[in-house]
Write a protein that holds these residues in place. Structure first.
Motif, PDB file in Angstrom:
ATOM      1  N   ILE A 155       0.881  -1.172   0.000  1.00  0.00           N
ATOM      2  CA  ILE A 155       0.000   0.000   0.000  1.00  0.00           C
ATOM      3  C   ILE A 155       0.915   1.218   0.000  1.00  0.00           C
ATOM      4  CG2 ILE A 155      -1.800   1.260   1.234  1.00  0.00           C
ATOM      5  CD1 ILE A 155      -2.545  -1.443   2.561  1.00  0.00           C
ATOM      6  N   ILE A 156       0.880   2.007  -1.057  1.00  0.00           N
ATOM      7  CA  ILE A 156       1.865   3.079  -1.241  1.00  0.00           C
ATOM      8  C   ILE A 156       1.335   4.460  -0.855  1.00  0.00           C
ATOM      9  CG2 ILE A 156       3.190   1.862  -3.008  1.00  0.00           C
ATOM     10  CD1 ILE A 156       1.684   3.479  -5.130  1.00  0.00           C
ATOM     11  N   GLY A 157       0.158   4.565  -0.311  1.00  0.00           N
ATOM     12  CA  GLY A 157      -0.374   5.877   0.086  1.00  0.00           C
ATOM     13  C   GLY A 157      -1.779   6.046  -0.439  1.00  0.00           C
ATOM     14  N   ALA A 158      -2.217   7.323  -0.443  1.00  0.00           N
ATOM     15  CA  ALA A 158      -1.520   8.532  -0.036  1.00  0.00           C
ATOM     16  C   ALA A 158      -1.669   8.746   1.472  1.00  0.00           C
ATOM     17  CB  ALA A 158      -2.088   9.732  -0.796  1.00  0.00           C
ATOM     18  N   MET A 159      -0.813   9.613   2.000  1.00  0.00           N
ATOM     19  CA  MET A 159      -0.844   9.943   3.417  1.00  0.00           C
ATOM     20  C   MET A 159      -2.201  10.529   3.795  1.00  0.00           C
ATOM     21  SD  MET A 159       1.605  12.688   5.345  1.00  0.00           S
ATOM     22  CE  MET A 159       1.567  12.889   7.129  1.00  0.00           C
ATOM     23  N   LYS A 160      -2.713  10.128   4.971  1.00  0.00           N
ATOM     24  CA  LYS A 160      -3.985  10.598   5.528  1.00  0.00           C
ATOM     25  C   LYS A 160      -5.169  10.179   4.665  1.00  0.00           C
ATOM     26  CE  LYS A 160      -3.646  11.990   8.812  1.00  0.00           C
ATOM     27  NZ  LYS A 160      -3.324  11.203  10.055  1.00  0.00           N
ATOM     28  N   CYS A 161      -5.085   8.957   4.108  1.00  0.00           N
ATOM     29  CA  CYS A 161      -6.165   8.438   3.259  1.00  0.00           C
ATOM     30  C   CYS A 161      -6.619   7.056   3.712  1.00  0.00           C
ATOM     31  CB  CYS A 161      -5.723   8.410   1.803  1.00  0.00           C
ATOM     32  SG  CYS A 161      -5.510  10.021   1.041  1.00  0.00           S
ATOM     33  N   ALA A 162      -6.549   6.773   5.003  1.00  0.00           N
ATOM     34  CA  ALA A 162      -7.024   5.509   5.581  1.00  0.00           C
ATOM     35  C   ALA A 162      -6.120   4.331   5.248  1.00  0.00           C
ATOM     36  CB  ALA A 162      -8.460   5.208   5.155  1.00  0.00           C
ATOM     37  N   THR A 163      -4.841   4.580   5.002  1.00  0.00           N
ATOM     38  CA  THR A 163      -3.932   3.461   4.768  1.00  0.00           C
ATOM     39  C   THR A 163      -3.775   2.600   6.028  1.00  0.00           C
ATOM     40  OG1 THR A 163      -2.002   4.838   5.277  1.00  0.00           O
ATOM     41  CG2 THR A 163      -2.662   4.676   2.960  1.00  0.00           C
ATOM     42  N   SER A 164      -3.805   3.223   7.196  1.00  0.00           N
ATOM     43  CA  SER A 164      -3.696   2.450   8.445  1.00  0.00           C
ATOM     44  C   SER A 164      -4.890   1.533   8.625  1.00  0.00           C
ATOM     45  CB  SER A 164      -3.570   3.389   9.648  1.00  0.00           C
ATOM     46  OG  SER A 164      -2.365   4.116   9.598  1.00  0.00           O
ATOM     47  N   SER A 165      -6.091   2.044   8.312  1.00  0.00           N
ATOM     48  CA  SER A 165      -7.297   1.216   8.434  1.00  0.00           C
ATOM     49  C   SER A 165      -7.251   0.043   7.474  1.00  0.00           C
ATOM     50  CB  SER A 165      -8.540   2.072   8.161  1.00  0.00           C
ATOM     51  OG  SER A 165      -8.697   3.070   9.150  1.00  0.00           O
ATOM     52  N   LEU A 166      -6.839   0.291   6.228  1.00  0.00           N
ATOM     53  CA  LEU A 166      -6.757  -0.800   5.265  1.00  0.00           C
ATOM     54  C   LEU A 166      -5.691  -1.809   5.679  1.00  0.00           C
ATOM     55  CD1 LEU A 166      -7.598  -2.158   2.670  1.00  0.00           C
ATOM     56  CD2 LEU A 166      -6.029  -0.644   1.425  1.00  0.00           C
ATOM     57  N   HIS A 167      -4.555  -1.321   6.172  1.00  0.00           N
ATOM     58  CA  HIS A 167      -3.491  -2.205   6.651  1.00  0.00           C
ATOM     59  C   HIS A 167      -4.038  -3.153   7.723  1.00  0.00           C
ATOM     60  CE1 HIS A 167       0.840  -3.033   7.656  1.00  0.00           C
ATOM     61  NE2 HIS A 167       0.287  -3.345   8.817  1.00  0.00           N
ATOM     62  N   GLU A 168      -4.769  -2.610   8.679  1.00  0.00           N
ATOM     63  CA  GLU A 168      -5.296  -3.441   9.764  1.00  0.00           C
ATOM     64  C   GLU A 168      -6.361  -4.409   9.264  1.00  0.00           C
ATOM     65  OE1 GLU A 168      -7.085  -3.079  14.299  1.00  0.00           O
ATOM     66  OE2 GLU A 168      -6.338  -1.290  13.255  1.00  0.00           O
ATOM     67  N   GLN A 169      -7.218  -3.945   8.347  1.00  0.00           N
ATOM     68  CA  GLN A 169      -8.241  -4.836   7.805  1.00  0.00           C
ATOM     69  C   GLN A 169      -7.607  -6.018   7.074  1.00  0.00           C
ATOM     70  OE1 GLN A 169     -11.472  -4.811   8.275  1.00  0.00           O
ATOM     71  NE2 GLN A 169     -11.715  -2.817   9.253  1.00  0.00           N
ATOM     72  N   LEU A 170      -6.587  -5.753   6.276  1.00  0.00           N
ATOM     73  CA  LEU A 170      -5.914  -6.838   5.564  1.00  0.00           C
ATOM     74  C   LEU A 170      -5.208  -7.782   6.531  1.00  0.00           C
ATOM     75  CD1 LEU A 170      -4.470  -4.823   2.541  1.00  0.00           C
ATOM     76  CD2 LEU A 170      -6.302  -6.538   2.468  1.00  0.00           C
ATOM     77  N   ALA A 171      -4.612  -7.203   7.580  1.00  0.00           N
ATOM     78  CA  ALA A 171      -3.909  -8.037   8.559  1.00  0.00           C
ATOM     79  C   ALA A 171      -4.860  -9.001   9.269  1.00  0.00           C
ATOM     80  CB  ALA A 171      -3.203  -7.154   9.581  1.00  0.00           C
ATOM     81  N   ARG A 172      -6.142  -8.681   9.321  1.00  0.00           N
ATOM     82  CA  ARG A 172      -7.126  -9.528   9.991  1.00  0.00           C
ATOM     83  C   ARG A 172      -7.633 -10.672   9.120  1.00  0.00           C
ATOM     84  NH1 ARG A 172     -10.232  -7.410  14.431  1.00  0.00           N
ATOM     85  NH2 ARG A 172      -9.093  -5.719  15.445  1.00  0.00           N
ATOM     86  N   GLN A 173      -7.291 -10.660   7.848  1.00  0.00           N
ATOM     87  CA  GLN A 173      -7.768 -11.715   6.955  1.00  0.00           C
ATOM     88  C   GLN A 173      -6.858 -12.941   7.062  1.00  0.00           C
ATOM     89  OE1 GLN A 173     -10.697 -10.832   5.687  1.00  0.00           O
ATOM     90  NE2 GLN A 173     -10.286  -8.788   6.550  1.00  0.00           N
ATOM     91  N   GLY A 176      -9.100 -16.298  -0.228  1.00  0.00           N
ATOM     92  CA  GLY A 176     -10.119 -16.415   0.799  1.00  0.00           C
ATOM     93  C   GLY A 176     -11.310 -15.507   0.525  1.00  0.00           C
ATOM     94  N   THR A 177     -12.202 -15.442   1.499  1.00  0.00           N
ATOM     95  CA  THR A 177     -13.356 -14.551   1.439  1.00  0.00           C
ATOM     96  C   THR A 177     -13.141 -13.440   2.462  1.00  0.00           C
ATOM     97  OG1 THR A 177     -14.812 -16.371   0.816  1.00  0.00           O
ATOM     98  CG2 THR A 177     -15.854 -14.360   1.640  1.00  0.00           C
ATOM     99  N   PRO A 178     -12.752 -12.246   2.016  1.00  0.00           N
ATOM    100  CA  PRO A 178     -12.419 -11.189   2.976  1.00  0.00           C
ATOM    101  C   PRO A 178     -13.664 -10.640   3.675  1.00  0.00           C
ATOM    102  CG  PRO A 178     -12.387 -10.317   0.744  1.00  0.00           C
ATOM    103  CD  PRO A 178     -12.598 -11.803   0.618  1.00  0.00           C
ATOM    104  N   THR A 179     -13.474 -10.256   4.909  1.00  0.00           N
ATOM    105  CA  THR A 179     -14.563  -9.680   5.701  1.00  0.00           C
ATOM    106  C   THR A 179     -14.081  -8.398   6.355  1.00  0.00           C
ATOM    107  OG1 THR A 179     -15.467 -11.883   6.175  1.00  0.00           O
ATOM    108  CG2 THR A 179     -16.184 -10.063   7.591  1.00  0.00           C
ATOM    109  N   TRP A 180     -14.806  -7.324   6.104  1.00  0.00           N
ATOM    110  CA  TRP A 180     -14.481  -6.034   6.724  1.00  0.00           C
ATOM    111  C   TRP A 180     -14.902  -6.079   8.181  1.00  0.00           C
ATOM    112  CZ3 TRP A 180     -11.978  -1.724   4.796  1.00  0.00           C
ATOM    113  CH2 TRP A 180     -12.010  -0.579   5.600  1.00  0.00           C
ATOM    114  N   ALA A 181     -13.990  -5.804   9.084  1.00  0.00           N
ATOM    115  CA  ALA A 181     -14.268  -5.858  10.515  1.00  0.00           C
ATOM    116  C   ALA A 181     -14.644  -4.486  11.035  1.00  0.00           C
ATOM    117  CB  ALA A 181     -13.042  -6.391  11.269  1.00  0.00           C
ATOM    118  N   ASP A 182     -15.598  -4.450  11.953  1.00  0.00           N
ATOM    119  CA  ASP A 182     -15.960  -3.197  12.615  1.00  0.00           C
ATOM    120  C   ASP A 182     -14.941  -2.940  13.716  1.00  0.00           C
ATOM    121  OD1 ASP A 182     -18.230  -2.740  11.069  1.00  0.00           O
ATOM    122  OD2 ASP A 182     -19.474  -3.991  12.374  1.00  0.00           O
TER     123      ASP A 182
END
Length: 289
Positions: free
Chosen positions: A8-26, A184-190
């Motif tokens: 994930i290359i950016g952009a800064m302040k565009c929810a990259t942290s949220s996406l990183h965590e969501q992917l890490a949970r799969q 797999g089948t990804p699931t967005w976590a709350d």
């Protein structure tokens, strides 16, 4: 040695942290900790060598997709060697790039830079736009993407809109995972929302020491009246949402619209600052040129 399958290359302040965590949970996806190695961008990290970088993925299970998220990778002109270094080591890497309304992204970055002391406490956002041109540069999305398209090819880059990631998170996570060849089948976590007000706290080493020390935290709660603690906290905080002057907004829109015109041609969309949010909420961005 393990190496990343995607970044994930950016952009800064565009929810990259949220996406990183969501992917890490799969199941079957491994994301680095720390989130942002900044290996290809920052000279001091690149000097650690390829072995150090690959060691960040050593804990991945066999068969895992491996990824990392470094917003420094789309911070031209600050880090000009990023794309060349990445292409030399990972010519087949897949990239995910998230884009947000360019002015809103700029304002969010200003608040962040103010909080970490990169922008002086007495520097108003309208002054900062002139003194810190990177605030503008990091919101010029076609400018940031052009070197990747030229070097790695557009098909190795997935464009994502921040606004659609918020409005249709499961659909976008599914689209992202499909691009990554996730089986797999990804699931967005709350997840619990982060405290946005903390983004406006100005951090210094002393303040971080006082805030992060459990013993001192307990002593403050027992010995210091809450009204006094709140008064001190307010003195460390941006009092209001940073506000751009009307003329500055006009100037920024003119500059960003020129960049968005190029991006829009690539995506087959009509993009301007005035239409960006509505378009980004509903459109699924894909390359057409």
């Amino acid at each position: 040695m393990r190496q990343p399958d995607f970044i994930i290359i950016g952009a800064m302040k565009c929810a990259t942290s949220s996406l990183h965590e969501q992917l890490a949970r799969q199941p079957g996806i491994f994301m680095t900790d720390p989130k942002e190695p900044d290996f290809f961008s920052d000279d001091q990290h690149y000097a650690r060598g390829w072995g150090w970088y690959c060691s960040l993925f050593a804990a991945a299970a066999p068969g895992d997709l491996c990824g990392e998220s470094s917003t420094h990778y789309t911070k031209l002109p600050t880090y000009p060697q990023t794309v060349g270094r990445m292409h030399a080591s990972l010519p087949e890497i897949k990239l995910v790039y998230i884009m947000r309304h360019p002015i809103e992204r700029l304002v969010s970055q200003y608040a962040h830079e103010w909080s970490v002391g990169a922008i002086a406490a007495d520097t108003d956002i309208n002054v900062a736009v002139l003194k810190h041109p990177e605030l503008v540069a990091y919101s010029r999305y076609s400018y940031q993407l052009q070197p990747y398209r030229d070097t790695l090819g557009r098909d190795r880059i997935l464009p994502v809109f921040f606004e659609r990631l918020l409005s249709a998170p499961q659909d976008e996570l599914t689209r992202i995972c499909h691009f990554l060849d996730y089986r797999g089948t990804p699931t967005w976590a709350d997840l619990d929302a982060q405290n946005v007000s903390k983004e406006r706290w100005r951090r210094t080493p002393l303040r971080q020491f006082l805030l992060d020390n459990p013993l001192l935290t307990e002593l403050r709660r027992r010995l210091v009246p809450k009204t006094w603690r709140n008064r001190v906290r307010r003195s460390w905080t941006l009092k209001t949402q940073p506000k751009l002057d009307p003329q500055v907004i006009i100037d920024l829109e003119s500059l960003f619209d020129a960049d968005l015109e190029i991006l829009g041609e690539w995506l087959g969309l009509s993009l301007t600052c005035s239409t960006f949010k509505e378009t980004a909420r509903t459109a699924v961005p894909n390359w057409v040129t």
